[in-house]
Motif scaffolding. Structure first.
Motif, mmCIF file in Angstrom:
data_model
loop_
_atom_site.group_PDB
_atom_site.id
_atom_site.type_symbol
_atom_site.label_atom_id
_atom_site.label_comp_id
_atom_site.label_asym_id
_atom_site.label_seq_id
_atom_site.Cartn_x
_atom_site.Cartn_y
_atom_site.Cartn_z
ATOM 1 N N LYS A 34 0.841 -1.204 0.000
ATOM 2 C CA LYS A 34 0.000 0.000 0.000
ATOM 3 C C LYS A 34 0.872 1.249 0.000
ATOM 4 C CE LYS A 34 -3.781 2.516 0.912
ATOM 5 N NZ LYS A 34 -3.672 3.702 0.067
ATOM 6 N N MET A 35 1.934 1.236 0.790
ATOM 7 C CA MET A 35 2.846 2.379 0.826
ATOM 8 C C MET A 35 3.487 2.585 -0.542
ATOM 9 S SD MET A 35 4.658 1.795 4.532
ATOM 10 C CE MET A 35 5.518 3.363 4.603
ATOM 11 N N ILE A 36 3.905 1.497 -1.177
ATOM 12 C CA ILE A 36 4.512 1.586 -2.505
ATOM 13 C C ILE A 36 3.502 2.117 -3.519
ATOM 14 C CG2 ILE A 36 5.479 0.229 -4.407
ATOM 15 C CD1 ILE A 36 6.731 -1.592 -2.194
ATOM 16 N N ASP A 37 2.277 1.636 -3.452
ATOM 17 C CA ASP A 37 1.221 2.125 -4.353
ATOM 18 C C ASP A 37 0.984 3.619 -4.163
ATOM 19 O OD1 ASP A 37 0.861 -0.411 -5.434
ATOM 20 O OD2 ASP A 37 -0.912 -0.855 -4.218
ATOM 21 N N ASP A 38 0.953 4.068 -2.897
ATOM 22 C CA ASP A 38 0.747 5.493 -2.606
ATOM 23 C C ASP A 38 1.888 6.341 -3.170
ATOM 24 O OD1 ASP A 38 -1.580 4.812 -1.283
ATOM 25 O OD2 ASP A 38 -0.722 5.016 0.731
ATOM 26 N N ILE A 39 3.117 5.847 -3.041
ATOM 27 C CA ILE A 39 4.262 6.561 -3.602
ATOM 28 C C ILE A 39 4.140 6.628 -5.122
ATOM 29 C CG2 ILE A 39 6.760 6.473 -3.978
ATOM 30 C CD1 ILE A 39 6.969 5.269 -1.104
ATOM 31 N N GLU A 40 3.737 5.530 -5.737
ATOM 32 C CA GLU A 40 3.583 5.515 -7.195
ATOM 33 C C GLU A 40 2.555 6.551 -7.649
ATOM 34 O OE1 GLU A 40 2.580 2.480 -10.899
ATOM 35 O OE2 GLU A 40 2.076 1.868 -8.874
ATOM 36 N N VAL A 41 1.459 6.660 -6.943
ATOM 37 C CA VAL A 41 0.431 7.650 -7.277
ATOM 38 C C VAL A 41 1.014 9.059 -7.222
ATOM 39 C CG1 VAL A 41 -1.713 8.724 -6.462
ATOM 40 C CG2 VAL A 41 -1.545 6.233 -6.623
ATOM 41 N N LYS A 42 1.777 9.350 -6.174
ATOM 42 C CA LYS A 42 2.366 10.682 -6.040
ATOM 43 C C LYS A 42 3.376 10.958 -7.143
ATOM 44 C CE LYS A 42 0.507 12.919 -2.734
ATOM 45 N NZ LYS A 42 -0.252 14.133 -3.060
ATOM 46 N N VAL A 43 4.207 9.966 -7.464
ATOM 47 C CA VAL A 43 5.189 10.152 -8.533
ATOM 48 C C VAL A 43 4.477 10.493 -9.836
ATOM 49 C CG1 VAL A 43 6.912 8.993 -9.961
ATOM 50 C CG2 VAL A 43 6.989 8.723 -7.487
ATOM 51 N N LYS A 44 3.391 9.806 -10.127
ATOM 52 C CA LYS A 44 2.632 10.077 -11.354
ATOM 53 C C LYS A 44 2.018 11.472 -11.316
ATOM 54 C CE LYS A 44 1.745 5.328 -12.658
ATOM 55 N NZ LYS A 44 0.762 4.247 -12.812
ATOM 56 N N GLN A 45 1.544 11.906 -10.143
ATOM 57 C CA GLN A 45 0.998 13.260 -10.018
ATOM 58 C C GLN A 45 2.098 14.294 -10.243
ATOM 59 O OE1 GLN A 45 -0.716 13.396 -6.096
ATOM 60 N NE2 GLN A 45 -2.613 12.403 -6.746
ATOM 61 N N PHE A 46 3.241 14.087 -9.617
ATOM 62 C CA PHE A 46 4.337 15.037 -9.747
ATOM 63 C C PHE A 46 4.863 15.054 -11.183
ATOM 64 C CE2 PHE A 46 5.552 14.252 -5.010
ATOM 65 C CZ PHE A 46 4.471 15.017 -4.612
#
Length: 63
Positions: A44-56
């Motif tokens: 879940k933490m990795i998924d959340d980081i991936e979402v942020k990277v895509k947003q950034f």
């Protein structure tokens, strides 16, 4: 980790802190007592980081 994250420096700082938190969680795990829920939490933490990277990524102009 609230508030607006708008500059590249802020975005990279945010990601660095999230990766440090992830590393801390993993370092704190014990192989003998770790369970599936802990692994799910890491995913879940990795998924959340991936979402942020895509947003950034959308915020950064193509070089």
């Amino acid at each position: 980790m609230g508030g607006t994250i708008s500059t590249k420096n802020e975005q990279l700082d945010y990601l660095q802190k999230r990766f440090e938190l992830l590393a801390s969680v993993i370092d704190g795990m014990d192989a003998e007592s770790a369970n599936v829920e802990e692994l799910d939490s890491i995913l879940k933490m990795i998924d959340d980081i991936e979402v942020k990277v895509k947003q950034f990524r959308r915020d950064w102009p193509n070089a």
